[in-house]
Write a protein that holds these residues in place. Structure first.
Motif, PDB file in Angstrom:
ATOM      1  N   ASN A  77       0.827  -1.206   0.000  1.00  0.00           N
ATOM      2  CA  ASN A  77       0.000   0.000   0.000  1.00  0.00           C
ATOM      3  C   ASN A  77       0.868   1.267   0.000  1.00  0.00           C
ATOM      4  N   THR A  78       1.968   1.216  -0.749  1.00  0.00           N
ATOM      5  CA  THR A  78       2.931   2.301  -0.824  1.00  0.00           C
ATOM      6  C   THR A  78       2.990   2.830  -2.247  1.00  0.00           C
ATOM      7  N   THR A  79       2.979   4.154  -2.399  1.00  0.00           N
ATOM      8  CA  THR A  79       3.205   4.755  -3.705  1.00  0.00           C
ATOM      9  C   THR A  79       4.709   4.849  -3.909  1.00  0.00           C
ATOM     10  N   SER A  80       5.170   4.313  -5.024  1.00  0.00           N
ATOM     11  CA  SER A  80       6.609   4.325  -5.302  1.00  0.00           C
ATOM     12  C   SER A  80       6.841   4.502  -6.801  1.00  0.00           C
ATOM     13  N   THR A  81       8.082   4.774  -7.129  1.00  0.00           N
ATOM     14  CA  THR A  81       8.497   4.874  -8.522  1.00  0.00           C
ATOM     15  C   THR A  81       9.325   3.651  -8.862  1.00  0.00           C
ATOM     16  N   GLU A  82       8.994   3.020  -9.988  1.00  0.00           N
ATOM     17  CA  GLU A  82       9.803   1.918 -10.502  1.00  0.00           C
ATOM     18  C   GLU A  82      10.738   2.457 -11.564  1.00  0.00           C
ATOM     19  N   TYR A  83      11.916   1.929 -11.593  1.00  0.00           N
ATOM     20  CA  TYR A  83      12.939   2.302 -12.567  1.00  0.00           C
ATOM     21  C   TYR A  83      13.207   1.068 -13.412  1.00  0.00           C
ATOM     22  N   LEU A  84      12.919   1.139 -14.702  1.00  0.00           N
ATOM     23  CA  LEU A  84      13.124   0.012 -15.611  1.00  0.00           C
ATOM     24  C   LEU A  84      14.356   0.281 -16.458  1.00  0.00           C
ATOM     25  N   PHE A  85      15.426  -0.482 -16.201  1.00  0.00           N
ATOM     26  CA  PHE A  85      16.665  -0.381 -16.959  1.00  0.00           C
ATOM     27  C   PHE A  85      16.615  -1.407 -18.086  1.00  0.00           C
ATOM     28  N   LYS A  86      17.024  -0.985 -19.298  1.00  0.00           N
ATOM     29  CA  LYS A  86      16.922  -1.854 -20.475  1.00  0.00           C
ATOM     30  C   LYS A  86      18.282  -2.064 -21.125  1.00  0.00           C
ATOM     31  N   GLY A  87      18.582  -3.311 -21.429  1.00  0.00           N
ATOM     32  CA  GLY A  87      19.825  -3.650 -22.125  1.00  0.00           C
ATOM     33  C   GLY A  87      20.719  -4.515 -21.254  1.00  0.00           C
ATOM     34  N   LYS A  88      21.177  -5.600 -21.818  1.00  0.00           N
ATOM     35  CA  LYS A  88      21.965  -6.584 -21.070  1.00  0.00           C
ATOM     36  C   LYS A  88      23.216  -5.974 -20.426  1.00  0.00           C
ATOM     37  N   ASN A  89      23.947  -5.147 -21.168  1.00  0.00           N
ATOM     38  CA  ASN A  89      25.165  -4.543 -20.625  1.00  0.00           C
ATOM     39  C   ASN A  89      24.850  -3.552 -19.514  1.00  0.00           C
ATOM     40  N   LEU A  90      23.780  -2.774 -19.684  1.00  0.00           N
ATOM     41  CA  LEU A  90      23.385  -1.824 -18.649  1.00  0.00           C
ATOM     42  C   LEU A  90      22.937  -2.561 -17.390  1.00  0.00           C
ATOM     43  N   VAL A  91      22.143  -3.609 -17.541  1.00  0.00           N
ATOM     44  CA  VAL A  91      21.681  -4.392 -16.395  1.00  0.00           C
ATOM     45  C   VAL A  91      22.880  -4.951 -15.636  1.00  0.00           C
ATOM     46  N   LYS A  92      23.862  -5.441 -16.355  1.00  0.00           N
ATOM     47  CA  LYS A  92      25.067  -5.980 -15.720  1.00  0.00           C
ATOM     48  C   LYS A  92      25.808  -4.884 -14.950  1.00  0.00           C
ATOM     49  N   ALA A  93      25.924  -3.697 -15.546  1.00  0.00           N
ATOM     50  CA  ALA A  93      26.617  -2.585 -14.890  1.00  0.00           C
ATOM     51  C   ALA A  93      25.870  -2.122 -13.644  1.00  0.00           C
ATOM     52  N   VAL A  94      24.551  -2.007 -13.739  1.00  0.00           N
ATOM     53  CA  VAL A  94      23.751  -1.577 -12.583  1.00  0.00           C
ATOM     54  C   VAL A  94      23.845  -2.613 -11.472  1.00  0.00           C
TER      55      VAL A  94
END
Length: 103
Positions: A77-94
């Motif tokens: 029951n919490t308002t939040s922001t989701e962050y969607l990262f796209k791309g295999k290399n970016l996901v690995k870096a994050v």
């Protein structure tokens, strides 16, 4: 780009609940609420914390590698922001910036 470079570029703290099935994904969802991330832990997972550069997040949004989605999370029951990262290399870096969240 993901690490803050000065006091004029503060970090944004994001969270993710791990499930044990993270390897090799092209997408990564993080949230700005630790309580929301905690509802996604599974299979002995834990909440991970990511301290990412605000300027880096801005640049990733402008290049289309990051999308923001705000909404009410039913499980907490919490308002939040989701962050969607796209791309295999970016996901690995994050994911390389992850550390266990210790509230």
């Amino acid at each position: 780009m993901l690490t803050s470079t000065s006091e004029f570029d503060p970090s944004k703290t994001l969270f993710r609940g791990t499930t044990g099935k993270e390897a090799g994904s092209n997408f990564l969802f993080l949230t700005d609420a630790a309580a929301v991330a905690g509802t996604y832990t599974n299979n002995g997972g834990q909440v991970m914390q990511y301290d990412l550069s605000n300027s880096g997040l801005y640049m990733l949004e402008k290049t289309g590698e990051l999308e923001y989605k705000t909404g009410l999370h039913i499980g907490s029951n919490t308002t939040s922001t989701e962050y969607l990262f796209k791309g295999k290399n970016l996901v690995k870096a994050v994911n390389g910036e992850a550390k266990p969240h210790n509230p």
